[in-house]
Design a protein around this motif. Structure first.
Motif, PDB file in Angstrom:
ATOM      1  N   LEU A 198      34.883  14.783 -45.621  1.00  0.00           N
ATOM      2  CA  LEU A 198      35.375  14.015 -44.476  1.00  0.00           C
ATOM      3  C   LEU A 198      36.506  13.054 -44.845  1.00  0.00           C
ATOM      4  CD1 LEU A 198      32.011  13.078 -42.709  1.00  0.00           C
ATOM      5  CD2 LEU A 198      33.636  14.844 -42.024  1.00  0.00           C
ATOM      6  N   LYS A 199      36.948  13.075 -46.091  1.00  0.00           N
ATOM      7  CA  LYS A 199      37.940  12.098 -46.539  1.00  0.00           C
ATOM      8  C   LYS A 199      39.222  12.156 -45.716  1.00  0.00           C
ATOM      9  CE  LYS A 199      35.965  10.081 -50.152  1.00  0.00           C
ATOM     10  NZ  LYS A 199      35.664   8.642 -50.184  1.00  0.00           N
ATOM     11  N   SER A 200      39.748  13.368 -45.503  1.00  0.00           N
ATOM     12  CA  SER A 200      41.020  13.466 -44.777  1.00  0.00           C
ATOM     13  C   SER A 200      40.854  13.020 -43.330  1.00  0.00           C
ATOM     14  CB  SER A 200      41.556  14.899 -44.824  1.00  0.00           C
ATOM     15  OG  SER A 200      40.641  15.798 -44.226  1.00  0.00           O
ATOM     16  N   MET A 201      39.710  13.373 -42.734  1.00  0.00           N
ATOM     17  CA  MET A 201      39.470  12.935 -41.364  1.00  0.00           C
ATOM     18  C   MET A 201      39.342  11.419 -41.306  1.00  0.00           C
ATOM     19  SD  MET A 201      36.397  13.968 -38.760  1.00  0.00           S
ATOM     20  CE  MET A 201      36.590  13.670 -37.000  1.00  0.00           C
ATOM     21  N   HIS A 202      38.607  10.836 -42.261  1.00  0.00           N
ATOM     22  CA  HIS A 202      38.416   9.394 -42.287  1.00  0.00           C
ATOM     23  C   HIS A 202      39.751   8.679 -42.436  1.00  0.00           C
ATOM     24  CE1 HIS A 202      37.355   5.463 -44.112  1.00  0.00           C
ATOM     25  NE2 HIS A 202      36.351   5.534 -43.272  1.00  0.00           N
ATOM     26  N   ALA A 247      37.236   6.155 -31.360  1.00  0.00           N
ATOM     27  CA  ALA A 247      37.899   6.812 -32.492  1.00  0.00           C
ATOM     28  C   ALA A 247      37.015   6.747 -33.735  1.00  0.00           C
ATOM     29  CB  ALA A 247      39.255   6.158 -32.769  1.00  0.00           C
ATOM     30  N   CYS A 248      36.440   5.573 -34.010  1.00  0.00           N
ATOM     31  CA  CYS A 248      35.532   5.444 -35.149  1.00  0.00           C
ATOM     32  C   CYS A 248      34.335   6.377 -35.000  1.00  0.00           C
ATOM     33  CB  CYS A 248      35.033   4.001 -35.273  1.00  0.00           C
ATOM     34  SG  CYS A 248      36.280   2.811 -35.805  1.00  0.00           S
ATOM     35  N   ASP A 249      33.904   6.584 -33.770  1.00  0.00           N
ATOM     36  CA  ASP A 249      32.712   7.391 -33.528  1.00  0.00           C
ATOM     37  C   ASP A 249      32.988   8.892 -33.621  1.00  0.00           C
ATOM     38  OD1 ASP A 249      30.023   6.903 -33.249  1.00  0.00           O
ATOM     39  OD2 ASP A 249      30.002   7.223 -31.090  1.00  0.00           O
ATOM     40  N   LEU A 250      34.251   9.279 -33.839  1.00  0.00           N
ATOM     41  CA  LEU A 250      34.545  10.696 -34.058  1.00  0.00           C
ATOM     42  C   LEU A 250      34.028  11.182 -35.412  1.00  0.00           C
ATOM     43  CD1 LEU A 250      38.121  11.456 -32.669  1.00  0.00           C
ATOM     44  CD2 LEU A 250      35.926  12.220 -31.796  1.00  0.00           C
ATOM     45  N   LEU A 251      33.792  10.258 -36.334  1.00  0.00           N
ATOM     46  CA  LEU A 251      33.166  10.673 -37.593  1.00  0.00           C
ATOM     47  C   LEU A 251      31.769  11.184 -37.290  1.00  0.00           C
ATOM     48  CD1 LEU A 251      34.118   7.880 -40.135  1.00  0.00           C
ATOM     49  CD2 LEU A 251      34.646  10.312 -40.330  1.00  0.00           C
ATOM     50  N   PRO A 252      31.403  12.359 -37.805  1.00  0.00           N
ATOM     51  CA  PRO A 252      30.038  12.851 -37.580  1.00  0.00           C
ATOM     52  C   PRO A 252      29.034  11.978 -38.317  1.00  0.00           C
ATOM     53  CG  PRO A 252      31.161  14.214 -39.190  1.00  0.00           C
ATOM     54  CD  PRO A 252      32.187  13.261 -38.647  1.00  0.00           C
ATOM     55  N   ASP A 253      27.760  12.258 -38.149  1.00  0.00           N
ATOM     56  CA  ASP A 253      26.728  11.493 -38.840  1.00  0.00           C
ATOM     57  C   ASP A 253      26.550  12.023 -40.263  1.00  0.00           C
ATOM     58  OD1 ASP A 253      26.312  10.038 -36.552  1.00  0.00           O
ATOM     59  OD2 ASP A 253      24.641  11.272 -35.855  1.00  0.00           O
ATOM     60  N   TYR A 254      26.256  11.136 -41.167  1.00  0.00           N
ATOM     61  CA  TYR A 254      25.956  11.548 -42.535  1.00  0.00           C
ATOM     62  C   TYR A 254      25.078  10.480 -43.171  1.00  0.00           C
ATOM     63  CZ  TYR A 254      30.182   8.691 -42.927  1.00  0.00           C
ATOM     64  OH  TYR A 254      31.112   7.696 -42.782  1.00  0.00           O
TER      65      TYR A 254
END
Length: 387
Positions: A198-202, A247-254
């Motif tokens: 997820l680094k590039s997405m983050h 926008a922050c919430d577009l990161l999936p859960d992990y």
């Protein structure tokens, strides 16, 4: 605002001495986890006794989202009709800042139907009061005066922490204040040290969030310097806050093991982001801000990134919409659409569809045609892989 950005969500809550903040936060999450359908009665039908009649309960349980239809038969009410049974019931049409009523209720149910048309109306409403981004109690909590200077990024971390805590409560576990603090600390660390895939997405998300936060600082400064209240400025501030959180919430859960999951409500998160970014892109008043020239590009890049990250299971309207609106309102000029963003090599579902090639520059109509063709190819590849 800038001072709040230097403070974690945990540190910010610890710094509030006028309220028993952590106890308030914990009890609010307990209340959400124990919520029943009747807790929606005050907003959905304006019933201050917090109860639904048996007719409403039967209607909720007997109606699938695929069967609902909205009717405007009264300016003070709107009706939900079951197209199979032809039964209809009245619901509040009052518009409030945060409650799930009137147009907001209709919009929420439409989004839920698009995701799962076989869900009952009862289950869709229960989901709305268990999810922090739609639960009235949680929305009220993060908008209270005691959190007024907390950065929107930290509020997004509270939302993610709240989901984890509500899940624990809902599965029968109990939490202490110290355990809740640990969840917030963990979510903060996970949010800023996300798993490698997820680094590039983050990175892209945080670049966009930084632009939005700078715009919010500028908007708040304009408001403080103004002689009188400006409704358009207040509207922009609300839109920016919403865009940052979504926008922050577009990161999936992990979790701390690095396991990445796309929860059942992930498309709802994507839809919320689309709604927030469209609202900004459609606001011509944003042109007066110094950072606005970068906003259209950031929103578009995130839209593309959401497509690639949602993978095969999720479809949503064309990402080109973001850019077309930004172009239309002059938030970003056609000459600014160049290949620097595309250098990230955004591709869809492993299909190798590039939205840009490094070094290319597009003008006006040609840019829109290129984006639309790329988006259509992405949709086809996602549909094919989902078959």
């Amino acid at each position: 605002m800038s001072q709040a950005k230097l403070t974690t969500a945990r540190e910010y809550l610890d710094s509030i001495t006028d309220f028993q903040t952590w106890e308030l936060y914990l009890n609010m999450l307990k209340d959400i986890s124990n919520s029943t359908i009747n807790d929606l009665a005050t907003s959905v039908i304006d019933n201050k006794d917090k109860t639904f009649s048996q007719d409403y309960l039967n209607f909720f349980n007997d109606t699938l989202l695929s069967e609902i239809e909205f009717e405007d038969l009264d300016p003070n009410l709107f009706y939900i009709k079951n197209t199979r049974t032809q039964n209809r019931l009245a619901f509040s049409n009052r518009i409030t800042a945060s409650e799930l009523r009137g147009p907001r209720l209709g919009q929420y149910l439409t989004q839920a139907r698009n995701f799962n048309p076989n869900l009952t109306l009862h289950d869709a409403l229960i989901n709305s009061i268990k999810e922090p981004t739609t639960a009235d109690l949680h929305k009220y909590f993060i908008s209270t005066n005691m959190l007024i200077n907390m950065s929107e990024k930290n509020k997004a971390i509270l939302i993610r922490s709240s989901r984890a805590a509500i899940t624990q409560f809902s599965t029968g576990n109990d939490l202490t204040i110290e355990a809740l603090k640990s969840i917030v600390d963990e979510q903060h660390q996970l949010f800023h040290n996300c798993p490698e895939p997820l680094k590039s997405m983050h990175t892209q998300l945080m670049t966009t969030v930084e632009t939005l936060e700078n715009l919010l600082i500028e908007a708040n400064l304009k408001r403080d310097q103004a002689d009188k209240s400006d409704p358009e400025l207040e509207k922009i501030i609300v839109q920016l806050r919403s865009a940052i959180i979504t926008a922050c919430d577009l990161l999936p859960d992990y979790d701390n093991s690095g396991k990445i999951t796309y929860p059942i409500n992930y498309q709802t998160r994507v839809n919320s982001y689309i709604e927030a970014s469209n609202a900004l892109a459609n606001n011509p008043s944003l042109k007066q801000f110094s950072f606005s020239s970068y906003l259209g590009m950031s929103l578009f890049a995130l839209g593309v990134l959401a497509i690639t990250t949602c993978a095969a299971a999720i479809l949503f309207p064309p990402a080109a919409l973001f850019m077309s609106q930004a172009l239309l309102h002059g938030i970003v000029s056609a000459t600014a659409i160049e290949g620097t963003l595309a250098g990230a090599g955004v591709v869809a579902a492993g299909a190798g569809v590039g939205f840009f090639r490094k070094g290319n520059k597009f003008q006006g109509k040609e840019a829109m045609e290129t984006l639309k063709v790329s988006n259509d190819e992405v949709v086809k590849s996602i549909t094919a892989s989902a078959a």
